[in-house]
Design a protein around this motif. Sequence first.
Motif, PDB file in Angstrom:
ATOM      1  N   ALA A 116      22.236  21.900 -13.324  1.00 35.11           N
ATOM      2  CA  ALA A 116      21.178  22.096 -12.741  1.00 35.11           C
ATOM      3  C   ALA A 116      20.092  21.209 -13.237  1.00 35.11           C
ATOM      4  O   ALA A 116      20.071  20.578 -14.460  1.00 35.11           O
ATOM      5  CB  ALA A 116      20.430  23.460 -13.282  1.00 35.11           C
ATOM      6  N   ALA A 117      19.050  20.792 -12.369  1.00 34.11           N
ATOM      7  CA  ALA A 117      18.048  19.698 -12.759  1.00 34.11           C
ATOM      8  C   ALA A 117      16.871  20.136 -11.653  1.00 34.11           C
ATOM      9  O   ALA A 117      17.155  20.464 -10.669  1.00 34.11           O
ATOM     10  CB  ALA A 117      18.558  18.200 -12.216  1.00 34.11           C
ATOM     11  N   CYS A 118      15.680  19.659 -12.317  1.00 40.08           N
ATOM     12  CA  CYS A 118      14.454  19.678 -11.605  1.00 40.08           C
ATOM     13  C   CYS A 118      13.521  18.826 -11.796  1.00 40.08           C
ATOM     14  O   CYS A 118      13.458  18.096 -12.930  1.00 40.08           O
ATOM     15  CB  CYS A 118      13.794  21.221 -11.709  1.00 40.08           C
ATOM     16  N   LEU A 119      12.852  18.356 -10.834  1.00 42.20           N
ATOM     17  CA  LEU A 119      11.553  17.391 -11.083  1.00 42.20           C
ATOM     18  C   LEU A 119      10.372  17.890 -10.441  1.00 42.20           C
ATOM     19  O   LEU A 119      10.402  18.165  -9.030  1.00 42.20           O
ATOM     20  CB  LEU A 119      12.075  16.003  -9.948  1.00 42.20           C
ATOM     21  N   ILE A 120       9.526  18.322 -11.169  1.00 45.52           N
ATOM     22  CA  ILE A 120       8.394  18.824 -10.427  1.00 45.52           C
ATOM     23  C   ILE A 120       7.121  18.101 -11.087  1.00 45.52           C
ATOM     24  O   ILE A 120       6.963  18.141 -12.224  1.00 45.52           O
ATOM     25  CB  ILE A 120       8.071  20.443 -11.217  1.00 45.52           C
ATOM     26  N   CYS A 121       6.495  17.479  -9.875  1.00 45.74           N
ATOM     27  CA  CYS A 121       5.106  16.563 -10.425  1.00 45.74           C
ATOM     28  C   CYS A 121       4.219  16.618  -9.430  1.00 45.74           C
ATOM     29  O   CYS A 121       4.310  17.264  -8.282  1.00 45.74           O
ATOM     30  CB  CYS A 121       5.760  15.285 -10.299  1.00 45.74           C
ATOM     31  N   GLN A 122       2.949  16.611 -10.043  1.00 41.90           N
ATOM     32  CA  GLN A 122       1.840  16.512  -9.290  1.00 41.90           C
ATOM     33  C   GLN A 122       1.247  15.107  -9.321  1.00 41.90           C
ATOM     34  O   GLN A 122       0.995  14.659 -10.334  1.00 41.90           O
ATOM     35  CB  GLN A 122       0.918  17.589  -9.727  1.00 41.90           C
ATOM     36  N   GLU A 123       0.796  14.710  -8.227  1.00 45.10           N
ATOM     37  CA  GLU A 123      -0.076  13.287  -8.153  1.00 45.10           C
ATOM     38  C   GLU A 123      -1.340  13.416  -8.863  1.00 45.10           C
ATOM     39  O   GLU A 123      -2.164  14.173  -8.476  1.00 45.10           O
ATOM     40  CB  GLU A 123      -0.109  12.869  -6.612  1.00 45.10           C
ATOM     41  N   ARG A 124      -1.605  12.353  -9.361  1.00 46.19           N
ATOM     42  CA  ARG A 124      -3.069  12.159 -10.066  1.00 46.19           C
ATOM     43  C   ARG A 124      -3.840  11.632  -9.157  1.00 46.19           C
ATOM     44  O   ARG A 124      -3.533  10.858  -8.340  1.00 46.19           O
ATOM     45  CB  ARG A 124      -2.733  11.065 -11.408  1.00 46.19           C
ATOM     46  N   THR A 125      -5.213  11.994  -9.289  1.00 47.96           N
ATOM     47  CA  THR A 125      -6.242  11.480  -8.496  1.00 47.96           C
ATOM     48  C   THR A 125      -7.158  11.022  -8.952  1.00 47.96           C
ATOM     49  O   THR A 125      -7.392  10.900 -10.189  1.00 47.96           O
ATOM     50  CB  THR A 125      -6.861  12.712  -7.553  1.00 47.96           C
ATOM     51  N   GLY A 126      -7.762   9.668  -8.691  1.00 45.27           N
ATOM     52  CA  GLY A 126      -8.718   8.677  -9.257  1.00 45.27           C
ATOM     53  C   GLY A 126      -8.508   7.505  -8.908  1.00 45.27           C
ATOM     54  O   GLY A 126      -8.109   7.035  -7.984  1.00 45.27           O
ATOM     55  N   GLU A 127      -9.057   6.608  -9.792  1.00 40.22           N
ATOM     56  CA  GLU A 127      -9.092   4.899  -9.669  1.00 40.22           C
ATOM     57  C   GLU A 127      -7.754   4.407  -9.471  1.00 40.22           C
ATOM     58  O   GLU A 127      -7.679   3.243  -9.026  1.00 40.22           O
ATOM     59  CB  GLU A 127     -10.080   4.404 -10.768  1.00 40.22           C
ATOM     60  N   TRP A 128      -6.779   4.895 -10.150  1.00 41.86           N
ATOM     61  CA  TRP A 128      -5.250   4.684 -10.102  1.00 41.86           C
ATOM     62  C   TRP A 128      -4.732   4.861  -9.118  1.00 41.86           C
ATOM     63  O   TRP A 128      -3.646   4.529  -8.782  1.00 41.86           O
ATOM     64  CB  TRP A 128      -4.688   4.902 -11.340  1.00 41.86           C
ATOM     65  N   THR A 129      -5.179   5.663  -8.170  1.00 47.29           N
ATOM     66  CA  THR A 129      -4.277   6.051  -7.019  1.00 47.29           C
ATOM     67  C   THR A 129      -4.147   5.011  -6.016  1.00 47.29           C
ATOM     68  O   THR A 129      -4.926   4.446  -5.616  1.00 47.29           O
ATOM     69  CB  THR A 129      -4.988   7.412  -6.135  1.00 47.29           C
ATOM     70  N   ASN A 130      -2.842   4.658  -5.654  1.00 45.12           N
ATOM     71  CA  ASN A 130      -2.419   3.672  -4.914  1.00 45.12           C
ATOM     72  C   ASN A 130      -2.991   2.299  -5.121  1.00 45.12           C
ATOM     73  O   ASN A 130      -3.555   1.640  -4.148  1.00 45.12           O
ATOM     74  CB  ASN A 130      -2.705   4.060  -3.278  1.00 45.12           C
ATOM     75  N   ALA A 131      -3.034   1.974  -6.403  1.00 45.14           N
ATOM     76  CA  ALA A 131      -3.706   0.494  -6.913  1.00 45.14           C
ATOM     77  C   ALA A 131      -3.246  -0.481  -6.239  1.00 45.14           C
ATOM     78  O   ALA A 131      -2.181  -0.631  -5.975  1.00 45.14           O
ATOM     79  CB  ALA A 131      -3.557   0.618  -8.312  1.00 45.14           C
ATOM     80  N   GLN A 132      -4.257  -1.475  -5.367  1.00 43.12           N
ATOM     81  CA  GLN A 132      -3.905  -2.510  -5.050  1.00 43.12           C
ATOM     82  C   GLN A 132      -2.972  -2.392  -3.733  1.00 43.12           C
ATOM     83  O   GLN A 132      -2.403  -3.301  -3.108  1.00 43.12           O
ATOM     84  CB  GLN A 132      -3.200  -3.519  -5.827  1.00 43.12           C
ATOM     85  N   GLY A 133      -3.065  -1.232  -3.190  1.00 43.29           N
ATOM     86  CA  GLY A 133      -2.434  -0.754  -1.832  1.00 43.29           C
ATOM     87  C   GLY A 133      -1.084  -0.616  -1.846  1.00 43.29           C
ATOM     88  O   GLY A 133      -0.333  -0.568  -1.019  1.00 43.29           O
ATOM     89  N   LEU A 134      -0.401  -0.676  -3.149  1.00 38.97           N
ATOM     90  CA  LEU A 134       0.975  -0.397  -3.377  1.00 38.97           C
ATOM     91  C   LEU A 134       1.315   1.085  -3.797  1.00 38.97           C
ATOM     92  O   LEU A 134       0.795   1.790  -4.505  1.00 38.97           O
ATOM     93  CB  LEU A 134       1.252  -1.215  -4.693  1.00 38.97           C
ATOM     94  N   GLU A 135       2.396   1.658  -2.916  1.00 39.25           N
ATOM     95  CA  GLU A 135       2.811   2.975  -3.082  1.00 39.25           C
ATOM     96  C   GLU A 135       3.103   3.042  -4.449  1.00 39.25           C
ATOM     97  O   GLU A 135       3.206   4.033  -4.992  1.00 39.25           O
ATOM     98  CB  GLU A 135       3.517   3.227  -1.909  1.00 39.25           C
TER      99      GLU A 135
END
Length: 631
Positions: A116-135
């Motif tokens: 079994a394995a799980c990956l549970i994540c939530q995206e951070r919002t703010g100034e670092w989101t998609n910095a310099q247009g890089l996903e």
Amino acid sequence: MSISDSVLTELLSQHSHLRPHLYFKSSLTALSRAMEDLVLAGADRPLVIATFQEERFYRQEAHRYQRIAAQTDRAYVLSVMESSKIPATDYVLIPINPNDGLAQEWNLVVIGENSAACLICQERTGEWTNAQGLESSQRFDGIWTFDRQIAIDAAQILLGRVAKYRPKLKKQLQKIQIELAAAPIITTETGSASADAFVQRLVTYLQAGQYKLIKAYRSIAAQENRERLVNLIASALRSSVKPDEILQVAVKELGEAMQASRCLIYRYQAGADIATINYEYISQPDIASLASHSWDLSTHPLLQEVITTRLPSTLLAADHLNSNMAELVTKYQIVDLLLVPVLSQDRLLGMIELHHCESTTRQWLPEEISLVEAVATHVGSALIQAEAYTHLEYLNEQLAVLDRIRGNLVAITGHELRTPLSTIQICLESLASDPDMSIEMRQVMLSTALSDSERMRKLIQDFLTLSQLESGRFQWHPENLALRECVDLAMSGMKTRNHQHDTPQIIVDIADDLPLVKLDGEWLVEVLSKLLDNAYKFTTSKGSITIQAQSRQLMLEVIIADTGRGIEPNLLQAVFERFYQEEGSLRRTTGGTGLGLAICRQAVLSWGGEIWAESGGKNKGSEFHFTIPLS
């Protein structure tokens, strides 16, 4: 419907000891791929639940989940879908609202019989989101674990979300939830084995990614070299007016960039068997130089193929060659050869040759050939520029001549029109101001005005005719004609125009068995008439005019000779210019518009014939020759 609650928040509330970590998108991609590969490599029938933030991310992975669905019937995918049409899949695809909390999360849960394995994540919002247009710089807070109980709890939360979105699946989902709740706890040893397998998958993925990265760097470096070389040659082309300098730069830089043993650039002339090598680069002093060498194109191994296809071509010395080709390749130590045409609007201007003269063979890569083609495009521009500069001085001289002709034309035309116009004006003013003028004088005035108006009409008509002939807009009506009949018509017209004067003796020496000619009949008579009129003007009544004709291959040559004034040798070409008069354009004693011979020349050239004058000099008569095509 829309569910704003976070799966991560709910899971953390159930397991307070868990601490979320920071992940970048590139890391989550690697972890997710490794978890998916673990499913694809396994033999059991696991539960797989995945969420995607955007439809385009789902589209990129859809083929992998199609493969997963072939292995398990318990695969659920939740994704934000932009289009209303949901594609048919072998797994359960559930569209979620863009405002849903899941749209900001990255979740993947895999639960099998022994792992079994799980990956549970939530995206951070703010100034670092998609910095310099890089996903890849997107940041997430979340947990990644092989703990089976945590994975089961995460699956229970996600299955609950699926049930809310798809109530029809409620019974199916409840059965899975019961199985998960009743599943035995896996021992540490088994979990470690699962972790080891996962790590192997992850390392494999990262190694593949590193290989792709290296390959991308190599591609970028090659592209950089290509652009640097092309820009260098383009810069030389813009900054220099000397094609020799440009081509020397091109051959040197291209030879070095391609790491060729020898690089040649030479001109190509259609039908030529020999080309001179003016531009060469050699990488080693011991490689035979071909500079200033006459390159025998008739025995060249690839030339004819490139001329026909207009495409680059390569050759291995090991290929089957005839004796001449084999001798050429051996003499100049050519192991591999690349030949690229230099084109401009499909016109073949020259060739670029790259020779590999080392002991090992070389494979010319597509990107290398593409680079040489790019350079060949600039070399083509340089060769066109060379032609332009070669002809520039000649064109400047021609422009100066045309400017003088224009000035003379304006002066001559003004004189030719002003003289008859002045006469007409005087005659009309006299008629209008003197009512007592005698009938005889009135008749003289009217005749003079009519004569000069006819002169103006002829001048304007000849000018328009010459303009049409020179522009190529004249409409011809060719037919099969007997030359003798056209000569008789021209002689009849000349005698009618000069019936009040004594005419020279006219001798016609034309055989009756001459072949027919194919021309516009009216214009053949017109050319004959103008040449006869010209001969009449400069021949006294005691002289003679002779008309002869003789067959010459596919043409018929017509000769109109007279015993008149003759023409100085240095003026034999000038007589066909507009308004040319031996006495000077503004002080002539003979009549005419001065355009007759110019019209004759244009007409004959338009038929595909030739026209020229011959004379022994002053007072020794003259001959005018012209050729016309046979039918």
